[in-house]
Design a protein around this motif. Structure first.
Motif, mmCIF file in Angstrom:
data_model
loop_
_atom_site.group_PDB
_atom_site.id
_atom_site.type_symbol
_atom_site.label_atom_id
_atom_site.label_comp_id
_atom_site.label_asym_id
_atom_site.label_seq_id
_atom_site.Cartn_x
_atom_site.Cartn_y
_atom_site.Cartn_z
ATOM 1 N N ARG A 1 -53.945 44.215 38.432
ATOM 2 C CA ARG A 1 -54.645 43.234 38.960
ATOM 3 C C ARG A 1 -55.845 42.809 38.229
ATOM 4 O O ARG A 1 -56.944 43.028 38.308
ATOM 5 N N SER A 2 -55.341 42.205 36.852
ATOM 6 C CA SER A 2 -56.347 42.044 35.827
ATOM 7 C C SER A 2 -56.474 40.322 35.734
ATOM 8 O O SER A 2 -55.409 39.566 36.216
ATOM 9 N N VAL B 1 -56.175 40.145 49.557
ATOM 10 C CA VAL B 1 -55.549 38.824 49.191
ATOM 11 C C VAL B 1 -55.104 38.372 50.758
ATOM 12 O O VAL B 1 -55.405 36.992 50.953
ATOM 13 N N ARG C 1 -64.125 47.943 51.759
ATOM 14 C CA ARG C 1 -64.997 47.715 50.356
ATOM 15 C C ARG C 1 -66.089 46.688 50.648
ATOM 16 O O ARG C 1 -65.669 45.186 51.052
ATOM 17 N N GLU D 1 -58.349 50.399 39.862
ATOM 18 C CA GLU D 1 -57.642 48.834 39.793
ATOM 19 C C GLU D 1 -58.289 48.084 40.829
ATOM 20 O O GLU D 1 -57.746 46.827 41.017
ATOM 21 N N GLY D 2 -59.196 48.564 41.579
ATOM 22 C CA GLY D 2 -59.929 47.715 42.486
ATOM 23 C C GLY D 2 -59.289 47.876 43.853
ATOM 24 O O GLY D 2 -59.501 47.159 45.021
ATOM 25 N N TYR D 3 -58.226 48.887 44.240
ATOM 26 C CA TYR D 3 -57.784 49.160 45.322
ATOM 27 C C TYR D 3 -58.584 50.210 46.306
ATOM 28 O O TYR D 3 -59.271 50.911 45.627
ATOM 29 N N ALA D 4 -58.625 49.853 47.566
ATOM 30 C CA ALA D 4 -59.216 50.936 48.439
ATOM 31 C C ALA D 4 -58.904 52.250 48.279
ATOM 32 O O ALA D 4 -57.651 52.516 47.968
ATOM 33 N N LEU E 1 -59.690 56.633 53.591
ATOM 34 C CA LEU E 1 -61.129 57.077 54.318
ATOM 35 C C LEU E 1 -60.911 58.582 54.596
ATOM 36 O O LEU E 1 -59.804 59.061 54.900
ATOM 37 N N PRO F 1 -53.318 52.988 56.772
ATOM 38 C CA PRO F 1 -54.063 53.582 57.627
ATOM 39 C C PRO F 1 -53.987 53.028 59.086
ATOM 40 O O PRO F 1 -53.920 51.679 59.462
ATOM 41 N N ILE G 1 -55.285 52.134 62.271
ATOM 42 C CA ILE G 1 -56.780 51.684 62.732
ATOM 43 C C ILE G 1 -56.744 51.255 64.211
ATOM 44 O O ILE G 1 -57.770 51.575 64.842
HETATM 45 P P1 NAD Z 1 -54.268 45.689 49.531
HETATM 46 O O1 NAD Z 1 -53.095 45.057 50.252
HETATM 47 O O2 NAD Z 1 -54.081 46.959 48.890
HETATM 48 O O3 NAD Z 1 -55.307 46.251 50.806
HETATM 49 C C1 NAD Z 1 -55.622 45.064 51.671
HETATM 50 C C2 NAD Z 1 -57.073 45.369 52.031
HETATM 51 O O4 NAD Z 1 -57.080 46.575 52.999
HETATM 52 C C3 NAD Z 1 -58.054 45.952 50.951
HETATM 53 O O5 NAD Z 1 -59.069 44.966 50.775
HETATM 54 C C4 NAD Z 1 -58.564 47.269 51.242
HETATM 55 O O6 NAD Z 1 -59.809 47.261 50.763
HETATM 56 C C5 NAD Z 1 -58.444 47.152 52.772
HETATM 57 N N1 NAD Z 1 -58.425 48.334 53.631
HETATM 58 C C6 NAD Z 1 -57.726 49.765 53.053
HETATM 59 N N2 NAD Z 1 -58.335 50.646 54.118
HETATM 60 C C7 NAD Z 1 -58.858 49.933 55.075
HETATM 61 C C8 NAD Z 1 -59.342 50.240 56.303
HETATM 62 N N3 NAD Z 1 -59.316 51.609 56.580
HETATM 63 N N4 NAD Z 1 -60.096 49.420 56.957
HETATM 64 C C9 NAD Z 1 -60.249 47.986 56.840
HETATM 65 N N5 NAD Z 1 -59.764 47.855 55.423
HETATM 66 C C10 NAD Z 1 -59.107 48.740 54.863
HETATM 67 O O7 NAD Z 1 -55.342 44.965 48.547
HETATM 68 P P2 NAD Z 1 -54.832 43.589 47.804
HETATM 69 O O8 NAD Z 1 -54.999 42.513 48.551
HETATM 70 O O9 NAD Z 1 -53.471 43.788 47.082
HETATM 71 O O10 NAD Z 1 -56.093 43.671 47.006
HETATM 72 C C11 NAD Z 1 -56.394 44.923 45.937
HETATM 73 C C12 NAD Z 1 -57.446 44.603 45.292
HETATM 74 O O11 NAD Z 1 -57.152 43.804 44.125
HETATM 75 C C13 NAD Z 1 -58.881 43.958 45.659
HETATM 76 O O12 NAD Z 1 -59.830 44.390 45.255
HETATM 77 C C14 NAD Z 1 -58.452 42.419 45.200
HETATM 78 O O13 NAD Z 1 -59.693 41.616 45.142
HETATM 79 C C15 NAD Z 1 -57.994 42.966 43.987
HETATM 80 N N6 NAD Z 1 -57.329 41.796 43.290
HETATM 81 C C16 NAD Z 1 -57.583 41.423 41.742
HETATM 82 C C17 NAD Z 1 -56.849 40.398 41.364
HETATM 83 C C18 NAD Z 1 -57.305 39.978 39.875
HETATM 84 O O14 NAD Z 1 -58.482 40.226 39.607
HETATM 85 N N7 NAD Z 1 -56.330 39.449 39.370
HETATM 86 C C19 NAD Z 1 -55.890 39.985 42.149
HETATM 87 C C20 NAD Z 1 -55.561 40.274 43.459
HETATM 88 C C21 NAD Z 1 -56.215 41.210 44.153
#
Ligand code: NAD
Length: 378
Positions: A120-121, A175, A197, A224-227, A230, A264, A266
């Motif tokens: 995720r860069s 996303v 986050r 990598e920025g993933y959660a 908990l 998770p 929820i």
């Molecule tokens: P994901 O599909 O892994 O997860 C979706 C969301 O669920 C995340 O925002 C996560 O924080 C959230 N989550 C996890 N557990 C939770 C809980 N118990 N309750 C509520 N929310 C919860 O995430 P994603 O969409 O693939 O994105 C992952 C990360 O990568 C993010 O930080 C995103 O901003 C980043 N990202 C960066 C780039 C880039 O820089 N090129 C591109 C895409 C995503």
């Protein structure tokens, strides 16, 4: 260099790895492209659209001759067996959860790029298929909910009275969640959103939605920025906070995921029981286990008068744009690794993008997270 696009074995997969436009780009790079007859049917592209773009229609034995095989949903193991040793497979592989698939690729002596592992860069954004498909999934989740809801989403002032806007709660603001918020706002709903986050709060507000503050203590994120998952105390605190919000929402859309783990849980059944009859819950994380207690992949059920939707692979509901974006991700990836001077692919693991996504190189597993999954499997 021969590139073959695969038709998915899963009949519910409406997306395709290459579009006519992406074929044109690969041919311009100097690659030879083959596609099976009828590949684009789900999207309205006929064989002529592909051949005019420079592809050849593949024969059944083309797979054994291809240097690169492009897929979207994971293929059957016999696809890997049919490929020639040293060839490269590129597609979604769900490798952490599917050790047997990883083993089949290794045994065939192949190299494999798992699209889930594109980093995720900023540099790799153009190849990021998780993001391209998640954006569409967030949009599709809202439309599913809107269609199932027996009321409209926007506020409407009429001589017969004023209709209040529907309340939409989005849980998980990656996303997909951001696109769900944007879509629900465009349709006029009042939107609340929550994510573990806290840094996403600003993005939620910038879309005109309200970020729900819940003090969970340190939640953290991976490199990598993933959660992160908990703790049990944090889960209990989150559930307590979500319960009140779920009860007052007309629509709940969940997209919460933790990379490489089961999603998770929820939203409990007890929370659903507190919603007004006619309300809708869409579990956008159903592909990875679901955020809703008791959710079943592919099933839409009534629970306590609430419609609970477990439609998988939401991006498949908009296959034209999903295929266009996925194919563009693949073209960008192949452009990155194609070395025209040697007319070969450069699978250079010193490159940070390839280091992350090339999970298997000529039969050797290169990824520690996947290795851990393999060792844990029977
Ligand atoms: P994901 O599909 O892994 O997860 C979706 C969301 O669920 C995340 O925002 C996560 O924080 C959230 N989550 C996890 N557990 C939770 C809980 N118990 N309750 C509520 N929310 C919860 O995430 P994603 O969409 O693939 O994105 C992952 C990360 O990568 C993010 O930080 C995103 O901003 C980043 N990202 C960066 C780039 C880039 O820089 N090129 C591109 C895409 C995503």
């Amino acid at each position: 260099m021969k590139v073959l696009a695969l038709r998915a074995v899963d009949a519910t997969e409406s997306r395709v790895p290459l579009t006519p436009d992406s074929v044109r780009k690969l041919v311009t790079l100097g690659l030879t492209v083959q596609v099976p007859s009828g590949l684009g049917e789900c999207c309205g592209w006929c064989d002529e659209n592909f051949t005019e773009a420079g592809a050849a229609i593949s024969t059944d034995d083309a797979i054994g001759d291809a240097d690169v095989v492009l897929g979207i949903a994971p293929p059957n193991p016999d696809t890997f067996q049919a490929m020639k040793a040293g060839a490269l497979y590129v597609g979604f592989l769900d490798p952490v959860m599917n050790p047997a698939r990883v083993k089949a690729i290794m045994e065939a002596g192949l190299s494999a790029v798992a699209m889930e592992f594109i980093p995720r860069s900023t540099f790799a954004q153009k190849m990021d298929a998780l993001s391209s498909q998640a954006s569409l999934a967030g949009y599709a989740a809202v439309l599913l909910a809107a269609n199932a809801l027996p009321q409209i989403l926007p506020m409407m002032m009429t001589p017969a009275g004023t209709l209040k806007p529907a309340r939409v709660l989005v849980i998980g603001v990656g996303v997909a969640g951001l696109q769900a918020i944007a879509t629900a706002k465009r349709l006029g709903a009042r939107v609340d959103a929550f994510d573990t986050r806290p840094e996403v709060a600003e993005q939620v507000r910038s879309l005109g939605a309200k970020f729900v503050e819940v003090d969970l203590g340190e939640t953290g994120a991976t490199r990598e920025g993933y959660a992160k998952a908990l703790s049990d105390e944090q889960k209990a605190a989150q559930q307590a906070a979500m319960a009140a919000l779920v009860a007052q929402s007309d629509v709940v859309i969940t997209t919460a995921q933790v990379f490489g783990r089961r999603a998770p849980q929820i939203v409990t059944d007890a929370m659903i029981a507190t919603m007004r009859p006619g309300s809708v819950v869409v579990d956008g994380a159903v592909d990875s286990g679901g955020n809703v207690e008791g959710i079943v992949v592919g099933e839409t059920v009534q629970r306590h008068g609430v419609t609970v939707i477990g439609v998988p692979h939401l991006a498949r509901r908009v296959p034209v744009h999903a295929s266009e974006m996925y194919a563009a991700n693949l073209v960008n990836l192949l452009s990155h690794i194609w070395a025209p001077e040697t007319e070969a692919l450069s699978l250079d693991t010193d490159d940070v993008t390839m280091e992350a996504c090339l999970i298997i190189q000529e039969g050797t597993l290169r990824n520690e997270l996947i290795r851990a999954g393999q060792e844990a499997s029977p």
